[in-house]
Structure formats: C-alpha cells, structure tokens
Design an enzyme around this catalytic site. Sequence first.
Site, PDB file in Angstrom:
ATOM      1  N   GLU A 118      34.982  62.428  65.912  1.00 41.19           N
ATOM      2  CA  GLU A 118      34.448  62.061  67.227  1.00 41.19           C
ATOM      3  C   GLU A 118      35.333  61.018  67.878  1.00 41.19           C
ATOM      4  O   GLU A 118      36.185  60.408  67.201  1.00 41.19           O
ATOM      5  CB  GLU A 118      33.008  61.557  67.093  1.00 41.19           C
ATOM      6  CG  GLU A 118      32.030  62.668  66.752  1.00 41.19           C
ATOM      7  CD  GLU A 118      30.578  62.264  66.836  1.00 41.19           C
ATOM      8  OE1 GLU A 118      30.297  61.062  66.774  1.00 41.19           O
ATOM      9  OE2 GLU A 118      29.730  63.152  66.977  1.00 41.19           O
ATOM     10  N   HIS A 244      26.394  57.901  77.888  1.00 45.92           N
ATOM     11  CA  HIS A 244      27.080  59.047  77.268  1.00 45.92           C
ATOM     12  C   HIS A 244      27.795  59.800  78.372  1.00 45.92           C
ATOM     13  O   HIS A 244      27.194  60.120  79.399  1.00 45.92           O
ATOM     14  CB  HIS A 244      26.097  59.960  76.532  1.00 45.92           C
ATOM     15  CG  HIS A 244      26.809  60.873  75.579  1.00 45.92           C
ATOM     16  ND1 HIS A 244      27.588  61.919  76.004  1.00 45.92           N
ATOM     17  CD2 HIS A 244      26.907  60.846  74.238  1.00 45.92           C
ATOM     18  CE1 HIS A 244      28.116  62.515  74.950  1.00 45.92           C
ATOM     19  NE2 HIS A 244      27.724  61.885  73.864  1.00 45.92           N
ATOM     20  N   ARG A 290      33.988  56.190  74.394  1.00 52.54           N
ATOM     21  CA  ARG A 290      32.981  56.624  75.377  1.00 52.54           C
ATOM     22  C   ARG A 290      33.011  55.850  76.682  1.00 52.54           C
ATOM     23  O   ARG A 290      32.836  56.442  77.744  1.00 52.54           O
ATOM     24  CB  ARG A 290      31.588  56.470  74.776  1.00 52.54           C
ATOM     25  CG  ARG A 290      31.262  57.552  73.839  1.00 52.54           C
ATOM     26  CD  ARG A 290      29.852  57.477  73.411  1.00 52.54           C
ATOM     27  NE  ARG A 290      29.677  58.536  72.422  1.00 52.54           N
ATOM     28  CZ  ARG A 290      28.653  58.629  71.612  1.00 52.54           C
ATOM     29  NH1 ARG A 290      27.705  57.731  71.658  1.00 52.54           N
ATOM     30  NH2 ARG A 290      28.560  59.622  70.760  1.00 52.54           N
ATOM     31  N   HIS A 351      22.453  56.133  77.313  1.00 51.26           N
ATOM     32  CA  HIS A 351      22.369  56.785  76.017  1.00 51.26           C
ATOM     33  C   HIS A 351      21.971  55.840  74.884  1.00 51.26           C
ATOM     34  O   HIS A 351      21.119  56.168  74.065  1.00 51.26           O
ATOM     35  CB  HIS A 351      23.745  57.389  75.717  1.00 51.26           C
ATOM     36  CG  HIS A 351      23.819  58.177  74.464  1.00 51.26           C
ATOM     37  ND1 HIS A 351      22.949  59.210  74.191  1.00 51.26           N
ATOM     38  CD2 HIS A 351      24.660  58.102  73.395  1.00 51.26           C
ATOM     39  CE1 HIS A 351      23.265  59.743  73.015  1.00 51.26           C
ATOM     40  NE2 HIS A 351      24.282  59.072  72.508  1.00 51.26           N
ATOM     41  N   ARG A 386      29.567  50.674  71.192  1.00 51.56           N
ATOM     42  CA  ARG A 386      29.297  51.345  69.911  1.00 51.56           C
ATOM     43  C   ARG A 386      30.299  52.463  69.665  1.00 51.56           C
ATOM     44  O   ARG A 386      30.549  53.294  70.536  1.00 51.56           O
ATOM     45  CB  ARG A 386      27.890  51.939  69.955  1.00 51.56           C
ATOM     46  CG  ARG A 386      27.537  52.745  68.736  1.00 51.56           C
ATOM     47  CD  ARG A 386      26.205  53.424  68.921  1.00 51.56           C
ATOM     48  NE  ARG A 386      26.299  54.508  69.859  1.00 51.56           N
ATOM     49  CZ  ARG A 386      25.910  55.765  69.597  1.00 51.56           C
ATOM     50  NH1 ARG A 386      25.413  56.083  68.420  1.00 51.56           N
ATOM     51  NH2 ARG A 386      25.995  56.700  70.514  1.00 51.56           N
TER      52      ARG A 386
HETATM   53  C1  LIG Z   1      20.520  62.772  72.304  1.00 50.66           C
HETATM   54  C2  LIG Z   1      20.980  61.719  71.345  1.00 50.66           C
HETATM   55  C3  LIG Z   1      22.010  61.994  70.462  1.00 50.66           C
HETATM   56  C4  LIG Z   1      22.454  61.018  69.560  1.00 50.66           C
HETATM   57  N1  LIG Z   1      23.424  61.337  68.664  1.00 50.66           N
HETATM   58  C5  LIG Z   1      23.779  60.414  67.726  1.00 50.66           C
HETATM   59  C6  LIG Z   1      24.703  60.744  66.701  1.00 50.66           C
HETATM   60  O1  LIG Z   1      25.190  61.859  66.621  1.00 50.66           O
HETATM   61  N2  LIG Z   1      25.018  59.777  65.807  1.00 50.66           N
HETATM   62  C7  LIG Z   1      24.498  58.513  65.841  1.00 50.66           C
HETATM   63  O2  LIG Z   1      24.829  57.671  64.990  1.00 50.66           O
HETATM   64  N3  LIG Z   1      23.601  58.193  66.798  1.00 50.66           N
HETATM   65  C8  LIG Z   1      23.225  59.107  67.722  1.00 50.66           C
HETATM   66  N4  LIG Z   1      22.312  58.772  68.678  1.00 50.66           N
HETATM   67  C9  LIG Z   1      21.676  57.454  68.613  1.00 50.66           C
HETATM   68  C10 LIG Z   1      20.661  57.462  67.465  1.00 50.66           C
HETATM   69  O3  LIG Z   1      20.003  58.700  67.444  1.00 50.66           O
HETATM   70  C11 LIG Z   1      19.656  56.354  67.612  1.00 50.66           C
HETATM   71  O4  LIG Z   1      20.297  55.135  67.804  1.00 50.66           O
HETATM   72  C12 LIG Z   1      18.806  56.257  66.355  1.00 50.66           C
HETATM   73  O5  LIG Z   1      18.223  57.507  66.071  1.00 50.66           O
HETATM   74  C13 LIG Z   1      17.737  55.214  66.523  1.00 50.66           C
HETATM   75  O6  LIG Z   1      16.897  55.262  65.419  1.00 50.66           O
HETATM   76  P1  LIG Z   1      15.682  54.276  65.344  1.00 50.66           P
HETATM   77  O7  LIG Z   1      14.953  54.605  64.089  1.00 50.66           O
HETATM   78  O8  LIG Z   1      16.145  52.907  65.556  1.00 50.66           O
HETATM   79  O9  LIG Z   1      14.789  54.641  66.628  1.00 50.66           O
HETATM   80  P2  LIG Z   1      14.126  56.015  67.061  1.00 50.66           P
HETATM   81  O10 LIG Z   1      14.655  57.144  66.278  1.00 50.66           O
HETATM   82  O11 LIG Z   1      14.202  56.121  68.528  1.00 50.66           O
HETATM   83  O12 LIG Z   1      12.605  55.803  66.644  1.00 50.66           O
HETATM   84  C14 LIG Z   1      11.795  54.882  67.332  1.00 50.66           C
HETATM   85  C15 LIG Z   1      10.361  55.097  66.900  1.00 50.66           C
HETATM   86  O13 LIG Z   1       9.538  54.042  67.368  1.00 50.66           O
HETATM   87  C16 LIG Z   1       8.364  54.572  67.946  1.00 50.66           C
HETATM   88  N5  LIG Z   1       7.857  53.570  68.904  1.00 50.66           N
HETATM   89  C17 LIG Z   1       8.497  53.039  69.972  1.00 50.66           C
HETATM   90  N6  LIG Z   1       7.718  52.117  70.569  1.00 50.66           N
HETATM   91  C18 LIG Z   1       6.559  52.057  69.857  1.00 50.66           C
HETATM   92  C19 LIG Z   1       5.356  51.312  69.980  1.00 50.66           C
HETATM   93  N7  LIG Z   1       5.158  50.427  70.966  1.00 50.66           N
HETATM   94  N8  LIG Z   1       4.382  51.526  69.062  1.00 50.66           N
HETATM   95  C20 LIG Z   1       4.521  52.433  68.067  1.00 50.66           C
HETATM   96  N9  LIG Z   1       5.639  53.176  67.916  1.00 50.66           N
HETATM   97  C21 LIG Z   1       6.640  52.986  68.795  1.00 50.66           C
HETATM   98  C22 LIG Z   1       8.818  55.876  68.553  1.00 50.66           C
HETATM   99  O14 LIG Z   1       7.745  56.726  68.825  1.00 50.66           O
HETATM  100  C23 LIG Z   1       9.746  56.366  67.435  1.00 50.66           C
HETATM  101  O15 LIG Z   1       8.984  56.943  66.402  1.00 50.66           O
HETATM  102  C24 LIG Z   1      21.864  59.736  69.584  1.00 50.66           C
HETATM  103  C25 LIG Z   1      20.833  59.458  70.472  1.00 50.66           C
HETATM  104  C26 LIG Z   1      20.382  60.442  71.354  1.00 50.66           C
HETATM  105  C27 LIG Z   1      19.259  60.122  72.297  1.00 50.66           C
END
Ligand SMILES: Cc1cc2nc3c(=O)[nH]c(=O)nc-3n(C[C@H](O)[C@H](O)[C@H](O)COP(=O)(O)OP(=O)(O)OC[C@H]3O[C@@H](n4cnc5c(N)ncnc54)[C@H](O)[C@@H]3O)c2cc1C
Length: 538
Positions: A118, A244, A290, A351, A386
């Site tokens: 990437e 993004h 990016r 993003h 990032r």
């Molecule tokens: C389309 C897309 C593609 C991506 N591709 C990549 C990739 O290829 N590689 C990479 O490293 N990163 C990628 N990213 C970034 C990466 O996916 C995220 O940074 C990562 O998944 C975040 O994980 P997390 O567990 O911190 O949060 P999330 O996976 O967003 O989970 C957050 C959780 O908190 C819950 N929540 C939020 N607020 C509350 C509340 N008040 N009360 C209760 N629950 C709550 C939500 O419902 C969810 O379950 C991508 C992001 C997107 C959007």
Amino acid sequence: MDNYESDFLVIGSGIAGLCFAIHASRFGTVTIITKKEDSESNTNYAQGGIACVLDDNDSFELHIQDTLTAGRGLCNEGSVRIIVEEGPARIKDLIDWGVDFSHLNAATNPYKLDLGREGGHSVNRIVHARDLTGRAVEEQLVALIRANKSIRLFEHHFAVELITDHHLSGTPGTIGDTCYGAYVLDTISRNIVPVRAEFTCLATGGAGRTYLHTTNPSIATGDGYAMAYRAGADIANMEFIQFHPTTLLHEGAPSFLISEALRGSGAVLCHRSGREFMEKYHPLKSLAPRDVVARAIDNEMKLSGEPCVFLDIRQADATQTEKHFPYIYKRCRDLGLDITRDLIPVVPSAHYTCGGIRVDHEGHAGIDGLYACGEVSCTGVHGANRLASNSLLEALVFSYRAATDAGARLAARSRNSRAAIPAWDDSGTNDNEEWILLSHNKTEIQSVMWDYVGIVRSDLRLSRAMRRITLLEREIENFYKRTRITVPLLELRNLVTTAKLIVLSAAKRRESRGLHFTTDYPGQNDRYWKKDTVLSNK
Ligand SMILES: Cc1cc2nc3c(=O)[nH]c(=O)nc-3n(C[C@H](O)[C@H](O)[C@H](O)COP(=O)(O)OP(=O)(O)OC[C@H]3O[C@@H](n4cnc5c(N)ncnc54)[C@H](O)[C@@H]3O)c2cc1C
C-alpha cells in the site's frame, strides 16, 4: 443494574474493544456494551489489511522508518517501535483464533501469508483476507467472544457518560481523577443505568461522521472523544484528519471506499481523458502517501472543474483483478461499473482520525481506571499522518498491552472504592417534538466541517467554522438539558463537541504538517510546532 457489573467494562465492539475483552478475560469478568449490533464498526469495513513485518525482505527498521516518514516528525518513536516489534505476535494471535488471511503458495515468509503493498510502504507487508480483511477479523472475534463464559456482550447499549468523581460527590464541574464505569442507555427499553467496573476501556472508534463525506459507517460520531474530554482526559492532535483519496463517486450510492490496495496492484490516477497527473506531485506517483494524493486530487478537481478524478486498472489482468478485489468488483458491478473495463470515478472523503485520547504505552488515559484503545486513542503512532494499514495493527497491539496492564492492576487490587454510584438524574426533561431540528443541526455541523475544516484550511475558514460550531454547541446543549435522552440527541451532542475539538486543534497549529494544510502557514515549522496540540477540559 447489578447484572452489568464486572471487573472490566469495554465500550465498543470493533477490533480494539473485542481484543481488549478477549485478553482481559484471562484476568476477570468482562462486560462489553456496543451501541448497535455486535459487528457494526469501522473495523467491519476495513478492506486493505494490517501492516506487519513478516517477510525476509522486510525489517522492523524499515517499517518504523516508513511510519515515521508518513508521520512528518510528530510520531512517538517509542509507540511506533512497540506496534512494529509486537505486531507479528498479535497477528499470530489472530491466526490462532481462526482468522482466515489470504495465503501464498510459495513459502517466502514464516506464516506463508500473501502480503500486499500500500501507499507509503517501501515493501509488501499488508496481511489481508482478500479485500474483506476487517469483516474476516470482526466475525471471528465476535464468535470467540460469544463462546467465552467470562465475557457478556450487550448490543443496543449506548455509553452516555463516564462515571467519575463528580458523579459520586454530586458536585457538578468537579473533574474526576478516577473512572468507575459509565452511565449506559439501553436503547430498546430507554433506561439509563450506571455500569460499574474496576477498569473501563473506551474503544469507540473514530469521528468520520463529523464530515459530510466520509468512508465511516453511522456509528463513527466521535462519542469517545467527547465523553473523555468531558471527563477531563487530554485530547491530542485532533487536527490530523485523514481524507481517503479514493472513494467511489456514484450518484445515489453511499460513499464506498476503493482500497489503496488497488493502486498497489497497478491502478493509476488519471483524468477522464486517461491523462495521468501524479508525477507532478510525488516521485511515488499514484502510490504516494495519502495526504499527498488527497491534496493532489483536490487540486486537480479545482483545476479541471470536474466533480471527480478516475482510477484506471484496465491494464491489469481482468481475472486477477476480479479474484483479488471481489468486494470492490461486485459493489461497482452492482452500480453498472465494470472496473476491468471502465474508469472508476473517485473523490476524497474523511476517513481516519489520527488524534484522540492521549494514552501512555499501556493505553492508560490519565484518569485512574480508564484506558483507551484503537482509533479513539492517540498513542503517538500516527503523528501528523497515518501510514496505511497501521491502524488495525495499533488497535491489536495496544489493546493487548492495555488489557495486560489492567489485568495486573486488578490482581494487585490497587484501586476503586465501593462508594455508591447515584442513579441517572433526568428530572426536568421532557420528550420533545422538534426532532427534525436535530437532523438539521447534524447536517449543519457536517457541512461546516466539510467546507471550512477540510483538506485545505485557512485562518479565515477556521474562524468561520469556530463561530458556527460554538453557536450550534450552545443550542444543542440547551436542547440536551431540557429533553429526554435519545440516541440521535446523544450522537449530535458528541458530534458537535468532537467538531469543536478538531477546529480548536486546527486553529492552534500555525503551520502545515502532514494532514493539516493551511494556506496561511504553508510551510512546516519544526522550531515551534514539532509538538502535539493538546486540549483539556480541566
Ligand atoms: C472503509 C474503511 C476501510 C479501512 N481500511 C483499513 C485498512 O485496510 N487497514 C487499517 O489498518 N485500517 C483501516 N481502516 C481504519 C480501521 O478500520 C479503524 O481505524 C479501526 O477498525 C478502528 O477500530 P476500533 O475498534 O478502534 O473502532 P471501531 O471498529 O469503529 O469500533 C467502534 C465500536 O464502538 C461502538 N461505539 C461507538 N460509540 C459508542 C457508544 N457511545 N456506546 C457504545 N458503543 C459505542 C461502535 O458501535 C463500534 O462497535 C479503515 C476504515 C474504514 C472506515
């Protein structure tokens, strides 16, 4: 109420929350609450993969260097070293837990994984499950959680507020030194209950929904940043919003990300005529970092007056494209676009939030008993920008470290009082009939952020944004105090606070660095600004 009590409370069920829960369950009981269905998260939509040094041709130093280069002098090198060096062990956890990553026939690395490439990475090091990496990880983690007797997961439970000392003392305005859990809204029954825990982990993900155009799903309303800020945690580097460069532009279809991996496989950016333009901006052309690509596209769109630019992967082998990118291929095909024959119209959109709740190397957020992991945290790994696929890696590594630290503290039983936690007080609130105002407010916030706090900023734009966001915040806070709580109201309140944090941070940084570009200070100023912007409510 007692039903929810446990040693660890995890807020959020993306990769960070689920991994924290699995590791913490070795030490005690875990309650996970999540505001929608178990797998609805940014994690579920990640396509590209997880950066990790697994190949003989790669090295920790090379990955560290690529990350520091992307971060433009603002990364915390210690944190970068941690994710890079501990990454292979955490990927092995995922494999042991049954995540089915794409494999290679030739045995060129210890796990025989197919490693993608990437933007910004100098070698192939992206572990992936075809172009559905996030979903493959999320599904497996949820299955593991469901089978674990020490973990209970409550869907449709929304964290409203962290419980800190001022709730116990009953003195509004007192900022807490200790976190005792959270007030949680059961979104089905509409009851708000205090959920007590020895240790709370905020894993609520990002804030893409602060902007009009975003790759993030509807959950990404910045709840964790806002809750932590109100509770007195430090919030750092919120100006660094990653846009993004390539989301599909198709009338009537929601924003859909066209993964960077497509460019890693040979797709090039061009105009409708097929004329390429990235050689004007960076030696790595379409594989430039990016922020460079997003600004280049923004500039080319301004120059051409076109609503988008295009990705061209027609020159690649069509069967291979379809095989490696089945999700993108199908989503586009459903919209009448054959990516093996047609140009793909793309635009940038919000993003990833690089900044967040400031944590140490164990994921501790500076309030006793409170940890933050994943996108909501700021470990210093990303600095001003990032590197692609480092976020899932960061979430994996730091959730493990945080759970291990909290587990050790639990064993030492070093904290937490048994003081009574008062019930949620909603006296003086009513059901309001003007709900339409909420959706107007939301669109207003998103438009202000898109128009004035986007890819290219200026003092004038930021001060316009600040005036409007301050007014909206006042209106929303007023509404909140008078109205019986609902999810849209809570999300709106968090959205406006998060927007304010982004604008305040952007206005503070009087230079251009990484993802923050302002026409008033176009150069990078290492003398004064090689430091984090930190906001505190204390
Ligand atoms: C389309 C897309 C593609 C991506 N591709 C990549 C990739 O290829 N590689 C990479 O490293 N990163 C990628 N990213 C970034 C990466 O996916 C995220 O940074 C990562 O998944 C975040 O994980 P997390 O567990 O911190 O949060 P999330 O996976 O967003 O989970 C957050 C959780 O908190 C819950 N929540 C939020 N607020 C509350 C509340 N008040 N009360 C209760 N629950 C709550 C939500 O419902 C969810 O379950 C991508 C992001 C997107 C959007």
